[in-house]
Enzyme design. Structure first.
Site, PDB file in Angstrom:
ATOM      1  N   ASN A 162      -3.079  -2.291  14.235  1.00  0.00           N
ATOM      2  CA  ASN A 162      -3.343  -2.124  15.654  1.00  0.00           C
ATOM      3  C   ASN A 162      -3.918  -3.397  16.256  1.00  0.00           C
ATOM      4  O   ASN A 162      -4.531  -4.203  15.573  1.00  0.00           O
ATOM      5  CB  ASN A 162      -4.324  -0.963  15.863  1.00  0.00           C
ATOM      6  N   GLY A 217       0.813  -1.208   0.000  1.00  0.00           N
ATOM      7  CA  GLY A 217       0.000   0.000   0.000  1.00  0.00           C
ATOM      8  C   GLY A 217       0.846   1.258   0.000  1.00  0.00           C
ATOM      9  O   GLY A 217       1.979   1.269   0.501  1.00  0.00           O
ATOM     10  N   ALA A 218       0.296   2.307  -0.554  1.00  0.00           N
ATOM     11  CA  ALA A 218       0.973   3.612  -0.564  1.00  0.00           C
ATOM     12  C   ALA A 218       0.002   4.679  -0.092  1.00  0.00           C
ATOM     13  O   ALA A 218      -0.104   5.758  -0.674  1.00  0.00           O
ATOM     14  CB  ALA A 218       1.506   3.938  -1.960  1.00  0.00           C
ATOM     15  N   GLY A 219      -0.714   4.349   0.975  1.00  0.00           N
ATOM     16  CA  GLY A 219      -1.609   5.318   1.597  1.00  0.00           C
ATOM     17  C   GLY A 219      -0.850   6.193   2.568  1.00  0.00           C
ATOM     18  O   GLY A 219       0.357   6.430   2.397  1.00  0.00           O
ATOM     19  N   LYS A 230       0.740   0.414  23.117  1.00  0.00           N
ATOM     20  CA  LYS A 230       0.112   1.237  22.083  1.00  0.00           C
ATOM     21  C   LYS A 230      -1.369   0.899  21.975  1.00  0.00           C
ATOM     22  O   LYS A 230      -2.222   1.785  21.818  1.00  0.00           O
ATOM     23  CB  LYS A 230       0.784   1.039  20.730  1.00  0.00           C
ATOM     24  N   GLU A 283     -12.310  -0.116  12.520  1.00  0.00           N
ATOM     25  CA  GLU A 283     -11.768  -1.378  13.048  1.00  0.00           C
ATOM     26  C   GLU A 283     -12.373  -1.693  14.418  1.00  0.00           C
ATOM     27  O   GLU A 283     -11.660  -1.914  15.388  1.00  0.00           O
ATOM     28  CB  GLU A 283     -10.241  -1.281  13.140  1.00  0.00           C
ATOM     29  N   GLY A 317       1.876   3.668   4.756  1.00  0.00           N
ATOM     30  CA  GLY A 317       2.832   3.041   3.843  1.00  0.00           C
ATOM     31  C   GLY A 317       3.514   4.042   2.939  1.00  0.00           C
ATOM     32  O   GLY A 317       4.715   3.952   2.682  1.00  0.00           O
TER      33      GLY A 317
END
Length: 307
Positions: A103, A7-9, A186, A269, A12
């Site tokens: 996550n 991915g290149a969002g 986290k 999510e 990423g």
């Protein structure tokens, strides 16, 4: 070291772009639409840490992926995990290390089942970033970190090699000798922030300004912390103190990405971040009334969205 970024969002695109900017061997696994965007406009990063436009970044689509990579950096959302696994599976060879930045913990089970636990490292990141209307990666705050390590602890030769590639290219990228503890801490913070800001539909500062707001925020943090403690990863030390501070900062504009997704009408999510904590709480007989209320709210949102 060959790195495949799935991915290149926002995530990423940012971390992969910084590595590409530093001359690392990076390829982005993307869908046709994103491949076209990157070919025409390049990978554009707008950031307090410096803007950059990377023209014609190396990309590959799933139906043409055949090469094996040393590292797969996985930054998808939990609801896209199944499709992502299918897409990058051909890139996983005998020595490939997968670093998931999702996550929670449920994704580890899915990755282990498909590739075997020896291929799957622990991983986490902290960054406030999004894609704007021009499909540029926009980092909203200068703070950023990327952690990775062996889930059993310690520093292996492969983790040291990955650290050499990542750390010199990405500010805040570090190998961890206790990555599972880091991931749990986290998760506690994120779940507390996501549950509270999504339920209240506003920022931490506005919640604190409301009657009972501080008690609610700290109460939900206590619920999440109790679940982590039962799993052997009680939050503590500097991270926990910073987390508590972030959730009690008057006037803070902080919200969770989950809340921003709700505002935009996007998938969330709910099960991966909140629902799994409740499952673990039930197994340990830990009462989590605030988490349950937030989860009901998120599932009602999902139902409304699907309709």
């Amino acid at each position: 070291m060959r790195v495949l970024v799935v991915g290149a969002g926002a995530i990423g695109g940012y971390f992969g772009g910084r590595m590409l900017q530093a001359g690392r061997d990076v390829t982005f696994l993307v869908r046709p639409r994103r491949a076209s965007e990157l070919a025409s406009a390049g990978l554009v990063i707008k950031s307090p840490n410096g803007d950059v436009t990377l023209n014609n970044p190396p990309t590959v689509q799933a139906d043409r992926l055949s090469d094996k990579f040393d590292v797969v950096l996985l930054s998808c959302k939990a609801f896209d995990l199944e499709d992502a696994i299918k897409s990058f599976a051909p890139a996983v060879g005998d020595k490939t290390a997968i670093i998931p930045l999702l996550n929670g913990m449920l994704h580890l089970d899915a990755l282990d089942k498909t590739f075997g636990a020896r291929h799957v490292l622990g991983g986490l990141c902290a960054i406030a970033a999004t894609l704007n209307e021009k499909r540029e990666v926009v980092q909203l705050q200068p703070m950023q970190s990327l952690g990775f390590g062996e889930r059993a602890g310690g520093l292996s030769d492969r983790v040291r090699a990955i650290a050499e590639t990542f750390s010199s290219a990405i500010n805040g990228a570090n190998a961890s000798e206790h990555v599972m503890q880091d991931m749990w801490e986290k998760w506690v913070f994120l779940a507390s922030l996501a549950a509270s800001t999504s339920l209240m539909r506003t920022s931490v500062g506005n919640i604190l300004a409301a009657p009972g707001g501080k008690d609610f925020l700290l109460g939900i943090l206590d619920e999440c912390s109790a679940i982590a403690a039962d799993a052997g990863h009680a939050p503590g030390g500097p991270f926990f103190q910073r987390t508590r501070g972030l959730l009690t900062t008057e006037g803070s504009p902080m919200t969770a990405s989950m809340f921003r997704d709700i505002k935009a009408g996007l998938p969330v999510e709910a099960d991966h971040v909140i629902g799994d904590l409740i499952v673990r709480a039930d197994a340990a007989k830990i009462p989590v009334p605030k988490l349950r209320t937030a989860y009901t709210h998120l599932k009602a949102y999902e139902k409304q969205r699907s309709a």
